[in-house]
Design an enzyme around this catalytic site. Structure first.
Site, PDB file in Angstrom:
ATOM      1  N   TYR A 167       0.847  -1.186   0.000  1.00 50.45           N
ATOM      2  CA  TYR A 167       0.000   0.000   0.000  1.00 50.45           C
ATOM      3  C   TYR A 167       0.891   1.248   0.000  1.00 50.45           C
ATOM      4  CZ  TYR A 167      -3.717  -3.237   1.368  1.00 50.45           C
ATOM      5  OH  TYR A 167      -4.609  -4.281   1.402  1.00 50.45           O
ATOM      6  N   SER A 168       0.536   2.206  -0.855  1.00 44.61           N
ATOM      7  CA  SER A 168       1.269   3.468  -0.856  1.00 44.61           C
ATOM      8  C   SER A 168       1.097   4.160   0.485  1.00 44.61           C
ATOM      9  CB  SER A 168       0.748   4.382  -1.974  1.00 44.61           C
ATOM     10  OG  SER A 168       0.980   3.810  -3.236  1.00 44.61           O
ATOM     11  N   CYS A 363      -1.063   8.010 -10.115  1.00 44.73           N
ATOM     12  CA  CYS A 363      -1.238   6.881  -9.205  1.00 44.73           C
ATOM     13  C   CYS A 363      -2.723   6.553  -9.084  1.00 44.73           C
ATOM     14  CB  CYS A 363      -0.656   7.191  -7.824  1.00 44.73           C
ATOM     15  SG  CYS A 363      -0.667   5.761  -6.701  1.00 44.73           S
ATOM     16  N   GLU A 403       2.459   4.839 -11.222  1.00 40.71           N
ATOM     17  CA  GLU A 403       2.243   3.683 -10.356  1.00 40.71           C
ATOM     18  C   GLU A 403       0.746   3.374 -10.370  1.00 40.71           C
ATOM     19  OE1 GLU A 403       4.742   2.792  -6.708  1.00 40.71           O
ATOM     20  OE2 GLU A 403       2.879   3.529  -5.794  1.00 40.71           O
ATOM     21  N   TYR A 405      -2.449   0.127 -10.559  1.00 42.09           N
ATOM     22  CA  TYR A 405      -2.709  -1.218 -10.075  1.00 42.09           C
ATOM     23  C   TYR A 405      -4.057  -1.709 -10.569  1.00 42.09           C
ATOM     24  CZ  TYR A 405      -4.537   2.133  -6.685  1.00 42.09           C
ATOM     25  OH  TYR A 405      -5.127   3.216  -6.088  1.00 42.09           O
TER      26      TYR A 405
END
Length: 405
Positions: A167-168, A363, A403, A405
């Site tokens: 997790y960021s 992101c 980044e 996901y």
């Protein structure tokens, strides 16, 4: 020199001499794995490799072979290589904390607080939580990195503990309390319900889910639900930190453009608290930071009050725009996504993007990866540029960070 050549005394035993050297003794002596701070102290430690040669036993050699061995054993000049330090990595010319804790040896931290920061909508996975975790100063990290979390499980395959999830990190390096002893995460509770969107697996016995008792299948993300159910004092197993893609530039006059969807806001919260909030760093940044946030509903906006407070305090340095996809429509009637909001501001954004001091960050969901191309393509075409090649060059120059996901 005389002793090495065997002059004026008995012939030296080179094997014994080699074993007496400090560099080789260090190989034999077990050492504890250094912490991040210990690693700094070992910067000039000798190499742990040994590049000398051992003489084979005399019984296995003839006289000619023994002569060759003696010649080979003459002292030669060696160049030691720097020891690779554990727990750090070189990134953009500086050392950053790196995998201090592994899945096999995680750090046991404690939950301080968990707060739901979104409001309920028609979506089954509407809930997003802000979680503050106490690491007692033993888990250093920098803005833009990620933390691994190991949930107790079982996972969808029935294994315990569950595989780690990354997790960021949503707090700056000093933490929300600015003590450098906490780390914060922004977590969306993953819930899938058959008949209400995608639901391939089920890890809840039919009829037992408290929120959806009538659903045929309910899947609750193992790690996200573990985190969103935390209470103060609960243990949290952390790995990492890791990640070098989303680091802030060192240049205080750099510009920072940020595009986020949903919990992709996390690394940008770490950025913005460092730039505009924390006492130790506030006021040092001289560039412009521009945040674009995309969410489905107004009730899904994350940290909205924080962004508005920063904008009021730094009106010339911080700009904040958002796209509400399920509530805001474009002129052609299609949904408004984050890249479309960027397009609306392109007259200001495009000169910034071309500035070699500007860094662009994205992101969030994988689908947004092409958003920046869509946003700048008309401007590129006007100047005879190819948008994909332009961004590819930005990536090579270290100015484009993605980044998803």
């Amino acid at each position: 020199r005389q002793k090495l050549l065997g002059v004026g005394g008995k012939k030296p035993n080179f094997t014994t001499m080699a074993l007496s050297q400090p560099a080789f003794v260090q190989v034999l002596a077990p050492t504890a794995a250094p912490t991040y701070r210990q690693a700094d102290a070992s910067r000039d430690a000798p190499s742990r490799g040994f590049c000398g040669k051992s003489a084979p036993p005399a019984s296995a050699l003839g006289l000619a072979s023994m002569a060759m061995v003696a010649a080979a054993c003459k002292p030669t000049k060696r160049h030691a290589t720097a020891a690779k330090k554990k727990g750090v990595k070189m990134a953009e010319g500086k050392e950053i904390p790196w995998n201090l804790f592994s899945p096999k040896a995680p750090y046991t931290a404690k939950c301080i607080s968990k707060e739901t920061i979104s409001e309920k909508t028609m979506l089954v996975n509407w809930e997003t939580c802000h979680i503050v975790i106490d690491h007692h100063g033993n888990y250093p990290y920098i803005e833009g990195q990620s933390a691994g979390v190991i949930a107790p499980g079982p996972d969808k395959d029935g294994k315990t503990p569950a595989k780690l999830r990354l997790y960021s990190i949503a707090s700056s390096a000093c933490g929300d309390d600015e003590t450098s002893k906490t780390v914060s995460l922004c977590i969306k509770r993953v819930v899938e319900v058959s008949g209400r969107g995608w639901c391939e697996y089920s890890n809840v016995e039919t009829g037992t889910d408290p929120e959806f008792p009538d659903a045929e299948k309910v899947y609750r993300g193992v790690c996200s639900n573990f985190l969103c159910d935390l209470k103060a004092g609960d243990d949290v197993l952390l790995t990492g930190p890791t990640g070098a893609e989303m680091l802030l530039p060192d240049d205080p006059e750099a510009n920072v453009i940020m595009l986020a969807t949903g919990t992709g806001i996390a690394p940008f919260r770490s950025f913005l608290r460092c730039l505009f909030h924390d006492k130790a760093t506030k006021g040092k940044f001289k560039g412009v930071a521009w945040l674009f946030l995309g969410v489905p509903f107004t009730k899904s906006l994350l940290y909205d009050d924080e962004w508005k407070a920063m904008q009021a305090e730094f009106p010339t340095q911080f700009r904040y725009d958002y796209a509400i996809s399920d509530e805001t429509k474009r002129q052609d009637g299609s949904s408004m996504y984050v890249q479309h909001r960027v397009q609306e501001c392109i007259s200001d954004i495009w000169p910034m993007v071309k500035d070699p001091r500007t860094h662009v960050y994205m992101c969030g969901l994988k689908g947004m990866a092409t958003g920046m191309i869509e946003a700048i393509e008309p401007s590129c075409e006007k100047e005879g540029l190819d948008a994909k090649e332009f961004l590819k060059q930005m990536k090579k120059d270290g100015r484009y960070h993605v980044e998803v996901y």
